[in-house]
Design a protein around this motif. Structure first.
Motif, PDB file in Angstrom:
ATOM      1  N   MET A   1      -4.922   0.398  12.529  1.00 41.55           N
ATOM      2  CA  MET A   1      -6.018  -0.314  12.249  1.00 41.55           C
ATOM      3  C   MET A   1      -6.026  -1.495  13.328  1.00 41.55           C
ATOM      4  N   ASN A   2      -7.082  -1.703  13.925  1.00 36.57           N
ATOM      5  CA  ASN A   2      -6.903  -2.837  14.858  1.00 36.57           C
ATOM      6  C   ASN A   2      -6.459  -4.345  14.428  1.00 36.57           C
ATOM      7  N   GLU A   3      -5.398  -4.691  15.112  1.00 35.69           N
ATOM      8  CA  GLU A   3      -4.793  -6.089  14.507  1.00 35.69           C
ATOM      9  C   GLU A   3      -5.616  -7.099  14.141  1.00 35.69           C
ATOM     10  N   ILE A   4      -6.970  -7.313  14.768  1.00 31.07           N
ATOM     11  CA  ILE A   4      -7.787  -8.365  14.117  1.00 31.07           C
ATOM     12  C   ILE A   4      -8.574  -7.884  12.931  1.00 31.07           C
ATOM     13  N   VAL A   5      -8.683  -6.684  12.986  1.00 37.12           N
ATOM     14  CA  VAL A   5      -9.552  -6.249  11.402  1.00 37.12           C
ATOM     15  C   VAL A   5      -8.233  -6.534  10.418  1.00 37.12           C
ATOM     16  N   ARG A   6      -7.172  -5.907  10.725  1.00 31.60           N
ATOM     17  CA  ARG A   6      -5.949  -6.175   9.903  1.00 31.60           C
ATOM     18  C   ARG A   6      -5.782  -7.489   9.303  1.00 31.60           C
ATOM     19  N   ASN A   7      -5.723  -8.060  10.329  1.00 29.28           N
ATOM     20  CA  ASN A   7      -5.584  -9.733   9.996  1.00 29.28           C
ATOM     21  C   ASN A   7      -6.549 -10.417   9.022  1.00 29.28           C
ATOM     22  N   SER A   8      -7.938  -9.865   9.448  1.00 26.66           N
ATOM     23  CA  SER A   8      -9.322 -10.429   8.688  1.00 26.66           C
ATOM     24  C   SER A   8      -9.034  -9.741   7.254  1.00 26.66           C
ATOM     25  N   VAL A   9      -8.774  -8.645   7.083  1.00 19.23           N
ATOM     26  CA  VAL A   9      -8.589  -7.771   5.632  1.00 19.23           C
ATOM     27  C   VAL A   9      -7.588  -8.657   4.863  1.00 19.23           C
ATOM     28  N   LYS A  10      -6.398  -9.081   5.594  1.00 21.97           N
ATOM     29  CA  LYS A  10      -5.310  -9.733   4.837  1.00 21.97           C
ATOM     30  C   LYS A  10      -5.756 -11.156   4.532  1.00 21.97           C
ATOM     31  N   THR A  11      -6.472 -11.791   5.286  1.00 19.68           N
ATOM     32  CA  THR A  11      -6.999 -13.276   4.788  1.00 19.68           C
ATOM     33  C   THR A  11      -7.878 -13.050   3.920  1.00 19.68           C
ATOM     34  N   LEU A  12      -8.781 -12.125   3.822  1.00 18.10           N
ATOM     35  CA  LEU A  12      -9.834 -11.866   2.627  1.00 18.10           C
ATOM     36  C   LEU A  12      -9.036 -11.447   1.238  1.00 18.10           C
ATOM     37  N   ILE A  13      -7.843 -10.846   1.447  1.00 19.77           N
ATOM     38  CA  ILE A  13      -7.349 -10.289   0.244  1.00 19.77           C
ATOM     39  C   ILE A  13      -6.522 -11.271  -0.316  1.00 19.77           C
ATOM     40  N   LYS A  14      -6.135 -12.210   0.660  1.00 20.49           N
ATOM     41  CA  LYS A  14      -5.259 -13.552   0.206  1.00 20.49           C
ATOM     42  C   LYS A  14      -6.118 -14.498  -0.423  1.00 20.49           C
ATOM     43  N   GLY A  70      -3.408   2.207  -8.022  1.00 26.48           N
ATOM     44  CA  GLY A  70      -4.285   3.167  -7.392  1.00 26.48           C
ATOM     45  C   GLY A  70      -4.428   3.222  -5.787  1.00 26.48           C
ATOM     46  N   THR A  71      -4.773   1.958  -5.385  1.00 24.88           N
ATOM     47  CA  THR A  71      -5.036   1.689  -3.905  1.00 24.88           C
ATOM     48  C   THR A  71      -3.439   1.916  -3.316  1.00 24.88           C
ATOM     49  N   ASN A  72      -2.606   1.337  -3.726  1.00 28.40           N
ATOM     50  CA  ASN A  72      -1.272   1.291  -2.994  1.00 28.40           C
ATOM     51  C   ASN A  72      -0.741   2.900  -3.208  1.00 28.40           C
ATOM     52  N   GLU A  73      -1.021   3.570  -4.002  1.00 27.86           N
ATOM     53  CA  GLU A  73      -0.713   5.046  -4.145  1.00 27.86           C
ATOM     54  C   GLU A  73      -1.321   5.682  -3.026  1.00 27.86           C
ATOM     55  N   THR A  74      -2.747   5.402  -2.853  1.00 27.76           N
ATOM     56  CA  THR A  74      -3.380   6.007  -1.814  1.00 27.76           C
ATOM     57  C   THR A  74      -2.946   5.800  -0.428  1.00 27.76           C
ATOM     58  N   LEU A  75      -2.496   4.669  -0.088  1.00 32.33           N
ATOM     59  CA  LEU A  75      -2.028   4.077   0.972  1.00 32.33           C
ATOM     60  C   LEU A  75      -0.545   4.599   1.394  1.00 32.33           C
ATOM     61  N   GLU A 121      -0.246   4.075   7.901  1.00 32.68           N
ATOM     62  CA  GLU A 121      -0.745   4.654   9.021  1.00 32.68           C
ATOM     63  C   GLU A 121      -2.231   4.788   8.882  1.00 32.68           C
ATOM     64  N   TRP A 122      -2.994   3.986   9.511  1.00 31.91           N
ATOM     65  CA  TRP A 122      -4.558   3.974   9.227  1.00 31.91           C
ATOM     66  C   TRP A 122      -5.348   5.198   9.645  1.00 31.91           C
ATOM     67  N   ASN A 123      -6.445   5.624   8.653  1.00 34.14           N
ATOM     68  CA  ASN A 123      -7.358   6.503   8.791  1.00 34.14           C
ATOM     69  C   ASN A 123      -8.552   6.170   7.968  1.00 34.14           C
ATOM     70  N   GLU A 124      -9.609   6.700   8.454  1.00 33.26           N
ATOM     71  CA  GLU A 124     -10.852   6.375   7.618  1.00 33.26           C
ATOM     72  C   GLU A 124     -10.673   6.267   6.091  1.00 33.26           C
ATOM     73  N   ARG A 125     -10.378   7.013   5.601  1.00 32.76           N
ATOM     74  CA  ARG A 125      -9.986   7.113   4.003  1.00 32.76           C
ATOM     75  C   ARG A 125      -9.070   5.989   3.591  1.00 32.76           C
ATOM     76  N   LYS A 126      -8.198   5.677   4.397  1.00 34.50           N
ATOM     77  CA  LYS A 126      -7.344   4.509   3.982  1.00 34.50           C
ATOM     78  C   LYS A 126      -8.074   3.384   4.280  1.00 34.50           C
ATOM     79  N   ALA A 127      -8.579   3.164   5.264  1.00 36.63           N
ATOM     80  CA  ALA A 127      -9.489   1.941   5.603  1.00 36.63           C
ATOM     81  C   ALA A 127     -10.717   1.784   4.465  1.00 36.63           C
TER      82      ALA A 127
END
Length: 153
Positions: A1-14, A70-75, A121-127
Motif C-alpha cells: 500500500m502506498n505510504e500516503i494512503v497507509r498513513n491516511s487510513v491509520k489517521t482515520l482508524i485512530k 475478522g479483519t485482522n484474521e483476513t489481513l 502485504e497489501w493486495n486489493e482484497r486486503k485493502a
C-alpha cells in the motif's frame, strides 16, 4: 500500500477509535473523547446493558470487536475466517467484569489492526477489507452515540 494512503487510513482508524487529533477532525466531532474509546470511557455495565430498539451498547461494542477480529484474521491469512454474525449480537446484559473484558478485547483488536496496517502485504482484497472495517467501525461509532442519547434521555 502506498505510504500516503497507509498513513491516511491509520489517521482515520485512530480518529474512529481514539478521537480526532488536536488539529481537528475529519469526520467526528472535533472534541476530545469523540472516538469509540472516549465514548465508552467510564460507561457502566448497567448502561452498556440497557436495550435500545432490541440491542445494547455492549452488543454494539462486542460486534465491533468481532468485526475487527475478522479483519485482522483476513489481513494475516489473506482470507476471511468463518464468522457467525448473529452470534456477535447475542449480548443482552453484562456485569462489570464482562464489560471490561469486551472493552479490553476491542482495544487489543484495535492495536493489532494498527500494526497490521504497517505490516500486511497489501493486495486489493486486503485493502478493501481494511477500508470496509474503517467504514463499519465509523458507522457503529455513530450508532453508539445515538443510542447514548436515548439511554441518557
Amino acid at each position: 500500500m502506498n505510504e500516503i494512503v497507509r498513513n491516511s487510513v491509520k489517521t482515520l482508524i485512530k480518529e474512529t477509535f481514539e478521537g480526532p487529533e488536536a488539529k481537528g477532525s475529519w469526520f467526528t466531532e472535533a472534541e476530545p473523547n469523540s472516538g469509540i474509546f472516549g465514548v465508552l470511557e467510564g460507561m457502566s455495565s448497567d448502561l452498556a446493558s440497557r436495550s435500545v430498539y432490541g440491542t445494547t451498547l455492549a452488543a454494539h461494542t462486542d460486534h465491533i470487536r468481532y468485526y475487527l477480529w475478522g479483519t485482522n484474521e483476513t489481513l494475516k491469512k489473506g482470507k476471511q475466517p468463518e464468522m457467525d454474525w448473529g452470534k456477535s449480537w447475542t449480548i443482552h446484559s453484562v456485569d462489570e467484569q464482562q464489560w471490561n473484558h469486551i472493552q479490553a478485547g476491542l482495544r487489543n483488536e484495535y492495536v493489532t489492526l494498527l500494526q497490521l496496517v504497517d505490516d500486511a502485504e497489501w493486495n486489493e482484497r486486503k485493502a478493501n477489507e481494511m477500508v470496509a472495517s474503517l467504514a463499519h467501525s465509523a458507522y457503529h461509532l455513530g450508532a453508539i452515540r445515538q443510542m447514548l442519547k436515548v439511554v441518557n434521555g
